[in-house]
Design a protein around this motif. Structure first.
Motif, PDB file in Angstrom:
ATOM      1  N   MET A 106      -6.304   4.712  -6.498  1.00 17.63           N
ATOM      2  CA  MET A 106      -5.095   4.603  -7.307  1.00 17.63           C
ATOM      3  C   MET A 106      -4.803   3.137  -7.557  1.00 17.63           C
ATOM      4  O   MET A 106      -4.688   2.357  -6.611  1.00 17.63           O
ATOM      5  N   CYS A 107      -4.704   2.756  -8.809  1.00 17.31           N
ATOM      6  CA  CYS A 107      -4.333   1.374  -9.181  1.00 17.31           C
ATOM      7  C   CYS A 107      -2.917   1.415  -9.758  1.00 17.31           C
ATOM      8  O   CYS A 107      -2.740   1.669 -10.961  1.00 17.31           O
ATOM      9  N   PRO A 108      -1.882   1.190  -8.937  1.00 16.46           N
ATOM     10  CA  PRO A 108      -0.521   1.300  -9.448  1.00 16.46           C
ATOM     11  C   PRO A 108       0.021  -0.032  -9.955  1.00 16.46           C
ATOM     12  O   PRO A 108      -0.433  -1.106  -9.534  1.00 16.46           O
ATOM     13  N   GLY A 109       0.989   0.048 -10.822  1.00 17.39           N
ATOM     14  CA  GLY A 109       1.664  -1.161 -11.286  1.00 17.39           C
ATOM     15  C   GLY A 109       2.670  -0.790 -12.354  1.00 17.39           C
ATOM     16  O   GLY A 109       2.754   0.375 -12.764  1.00 17.39           O
ATOM     17  N   SER A 110       3.418  -1.788 -12.794  1.00 16.83           N
ATOM     18  CA  SER A 110       4.343  -1.559 -13.900  1.00 16.83           C
ATOM     19  C   SER A 110       3.630  -1.742 -15.238  1.00 16.83           C
ATOM     20  O   SER A 110       3.992  -1.099 -16.235  1.00 16.83           O
ATOM     21  N   PHE A 111       2.674  -2.655 -15.283  1.00 17.65           N
ATOM     22  CA  PHE A 111       1.847  -2.875 -16.482  1.00 17.65           C
ATOM     23  C   PHE A 111       2.712  -3.015 -17.739  1.00 17.65           C
ATOM     24  O   PHE A 111       2.482  -2.339 -18.748  1.00 17.65           O
ATOM     25  N   ASP A 112       3.684  -3.895 -17.683  1.00 17.37           N
ATOM     26  CA  ASP A 112       4.675  -3.997 -18.771  1.00 17.37           C
ATOM     27  C   ASP A 112       4.677  -5.392 -19.397  1.00 17.37           C
ATOM     28  O   ASP A 112       5.669  -6.110 -19.238  1.00 17.37           O
ATOM     29  N   PRO A 113       3.599  -5.801 -20.103  1.00 15.81           N
ATOM     30  CA  PRO A 113       2.424  -5.024 -20.509  1.00 15.81           C
ATOM     31  C   PRO A 113       1.228  -5.314 -19.614  1.00 15.81           C
ATOM     32  O   PRO A 113       1.257  -6.243 -18.798  1.00 15.81           O
ATOM     33  N   VAL A 114       0.169  -4.497 -19.805  1.00 14.59           N
ATOM     34  CA  VAL A 114      -1.094  -4.752 -19.114  1.00 14.59           C
ATOM     35  C   VAL A 114      -1.645  -6.108 -19.577  1.00 14.59           C
ATOM     36  O   VAL A 114      -1.534  -6.474 -20.750  1.00 14.59           O
ATOM     37  N   THR A 115      -2.195  -6.862 -18.621  1.00 16.44           N
ATOM     38  CA  THR A 115      -2.762  -8.186 -18.927  1.00 16.44           C
ATOM     39  C   THR A 115      -4.267  -8.167 -18.651  1.00 16.44           C
ATOM     40  O   THR A 115      -4.789  -7.214 -18.056  1.00 16.44           O
ATOM     41  N   LEU A 116      -4.941  -9.257 -19.000  1.00 18.55           N
ATOM     42  CA  LEU A 116      -6.367  -9.350 -18.682  1.00 18.55           C
ATOM     43  C   LEU A 116      -6.584  -9.440 -17.172  1.00 18.55           C
ATOM     44  O   LEU A 116      -7.648  -9.060 -16.673  1.00 18.55           O
ATOM     45  N   PHE A 165       3.828   7.612 -13.566  1.00 15.85           N
ATOM     46  CA  PHE A 165       4.423   8.292 -12.407  1.00 15.85           C
ATOM     47  C   PHE A 165       5.802   7.710 -12.145  1.00 15.85           C
ATOM     48  O   PHE A 165       6.107   6.585 -12.539  1.00 15.85           O
ATOM     49  N   SER A 166       6.629   8.521 -11.482  1.00 15.83           N
ATOM     50  CA  SER A 166       7.902   8.003 -10.982  1.00 15.83           C
ATOM     51  C   SER A 166       8.049   8.532  -9.563  1.00 15.83           C
ATOM     52  O   SER A 166       7.309   9.424  -9.152  1.00 15.83           O
ATOM     53  N   ASP A 207       3.657   9.743  -2.616  1.00 12.91           N
ATOM     54  CA  ASP A 207       3.714  11.146  -3.051  1.00 12.91           C
ATOM     55  C   ASP A 207       2.768  11.385  -4.230  1.00 12.91           C
ATOM     56  O   ASP A 207       2.101  12.417  -4.311  1.00 12.91           O
ATOM     57  N   PHE A 208       2.732  10.420  -5.147  1.00 14.67           N
ATOM     58  CA  PHE A 208       1.827  10.570  -6.301  1.00 14.67           C
ATOM     59  C   PHE A 208       0.365  10.539  -5.829  1.00 14.67           C
ATOM     60  O   PHE A 208      -0.460  11.314  -6.319  1.00 14.67           O
ATOM     61  N   CYS A 209       0.069   9.674  -4.862  1.00 12.70           N
ATOM     62  CA  CYS A 209      -1.308   9.619  -4.333  1.00 12.70           C
ATOM     63  C   CYS A 209      -1.671  10.942  -3.672  1.00 12.70           C
ATOM     64  O   CYS A 209      -2.784  11.450  -3.856  1.00 12.70           O
ATOM     65  N   ALA A 210      -0.719  11.529  -2.927  1.00 11.30           N
ATOM     66  CA  ALA A 210      -0.995  12.817  -2.271  1.00 11.30           C
ATOM     67  C   ALA A 210      -1.215  13.904  -3.321  1.00 11.30           C
ATOM     68  O   ALA A 210      -2.139  14.709  -3.225  1.00 11.30           O
ATOM     69  N   ALA A 211      -0.387  13.901  -4.376  1.00 10.20           N
ATOM     70  CA  ALA A 211      -0.506  14.925  -5.421  1.00 10.20           C
ATOM     71  C   ALA A 211      -1.842  14.828  -6.155  1.00 10.20           C
ATOM     72  O   ALA A 211      -2.380  15.836  -6.617  1.00 10.20           O
ATOM     73  N   ARG A 212      -2.383  13.626  -6.268  1.00 12.58           N
ATOM     74  CA  ARG A 212      -3.664  13.434  -6.978  1.00 12.58           C
ATOM     75  C   ARG A 212      -4.835  13.311  -6.007  1.00 12.58           C
ATOM     76  O   ARG A 212      -5.944  13.022  -6.402  1.00 12.58           O
ATOM     77  N   ASP A 213      -4.560  13.493  -4.709  1.00  8.96           N
ATOM     78  CA  ASP A 213      -5.605  13.419  -3.689  1.00  8.96           C
ATOM     79  C   ASP A 213      -6.320  12.064  -3.702  1.00  8.96           C
ATOM     80  O   ASP A 213      -7.544  11.988  -3.525  1.00  8.96           O
ATOM     81  N   ALA A 214      -5.561  10.999  -3.922  1.00 10.06           N
ATOM     82  CA  ALA A 214      -6.149   9.650  -3.950  1.00 10.06           C
ATOM     83  C   ALA A 214      -6.243   9.104  -2.532  1.00 10.06           C
ATOM     84  O   ALA A 214      -5.278   9.167  -1.772  1.00 10.06           O
ATOM     85  N   GLY A 215      -7.396   8.563  -2.187  1.00 11.16           N
ATOM     86  CA  GLY A 215      -7.637   8.117  -0.812  1.00 11.16           C
ATOM     87  C   GLY A 215      -7.211   6.692  -0.537  1.00 11.16           C
ATOM     88  O   GLY A 215      -7.060   6.300   0.623  1.00 11.16           O
ATOM     89  N   LEU A 223      -1.564   6.081   4.009  1.00 10.49           N
ATOM     90  CA  LEU A 223      -2.323   5.639   2.827  1.00 10.49           C
ATOM     91  C   LEU A 223      -2.771   4.180   2.989  1.00 10.49           C
ATOM     92  O   LEU A 223      -1.959   3.306   3.278  1.00 10.49           O
ATOM     93  N   GLU A 224      -4.058   3.935   2.800  1.00  9.71           N
ATOM     94  CA  GLU A 224      -4.595   2.578   2.920  1.00  9.71           C
ATOM     95  C   GLU A 224      -4.527   1.846   1.582  1.00  9.71           C
ATOM     96  O   GLU A 224      -4.610   2.474   0.515  1.00  9.71           O
TER      97      GLU A 224
END
Ligand code: PNS
Length: 154
Positions: A1-11, A64-65, A70-78, A105-106
């Motif tokens: 899982m690569c989380p962030g706000s990405f507002d906006p995504v940068t290089l 996600f919000s 919880d989002f990682c658990a719902a998507r089974d992200a390790g 979660l690591e």
């Protein structure tokens, strides 16, 4: 899982996403948002801009919000993968340690590539709002949209 706000995504973000896609079989880019806090771009547009910037078969992009664990658990992200710039370490460590305490979660922290170590979404928004050129720092699909949004926040 690569989380962030990405507002906006940068290089800088994109570099971390592509490196994560090389390390893991599947990557979900998770665009965090809160119902009470309006972003520079609405979350659907942030998702769309990342999809337009990153065409990799093993990368999906979702909004996600709520709690990341919880989002990682719902998507089974390790694992969570985050880029870390020199000034971010305390903040990223705090979140990594809290997420591990909350659910086990690591987090894998990737040092940002030096060429993007000074780039942040906050600076991109500020430069664009003052009429500066942000195209060296964001994916091609994003540059014009940031300038348009800065001119007309809607
Ligand atoms: O790097 P960013 O853009 O500041 O990342 C923000 C994000 C979305 C990763 C972070 O705010 C988050 O994880 N939000 C979800 C809420 C949550 O789980 N909070 C507890 C974190 S310890």
């Amino acid at each position: 899982m690569c989380p962030g706000s990405f507002d906006p995504v940068t290089l800088g973000h994109l570099d971390v996403i592509i490196r994560a896609a090389g390390l893991f079989d599947e990557v979900i880019v998770a665009v965090g948002h809160s119902a009470t806090k309006a972003g520079f771009f609405p979350v659907e547009e942030r998702v769309e801009l990342i999809r337009a910037s990153c065409d990799r078969p093993n990368v999906q992009v979702e909004a996600f919000s709520g709690l990341l664990v919880d989002f990682c658990a719902a998507r089974d992200a390790g694992a969570v993968v985050k880029g870390v710039r020199s000034g971010d370490l305390d903040y990223e460590l705090q979140m990594a340690q809290m997420n591990r305490r909350l659910s086990g979660l690591e987090t894998v922290l990737l040092p940002t590539a030096p060429e993007w170590g000074f780039v942040s979404s906050t600076l991109i928004r500020q430069i664009a709002s003052m009429g500066g050129d942000v195209s060296p720092f964001v994916p091609d699909a994003v540059a014009d949209r940031v300038a348009d949004r800065a001119r007309d926040p809607g």
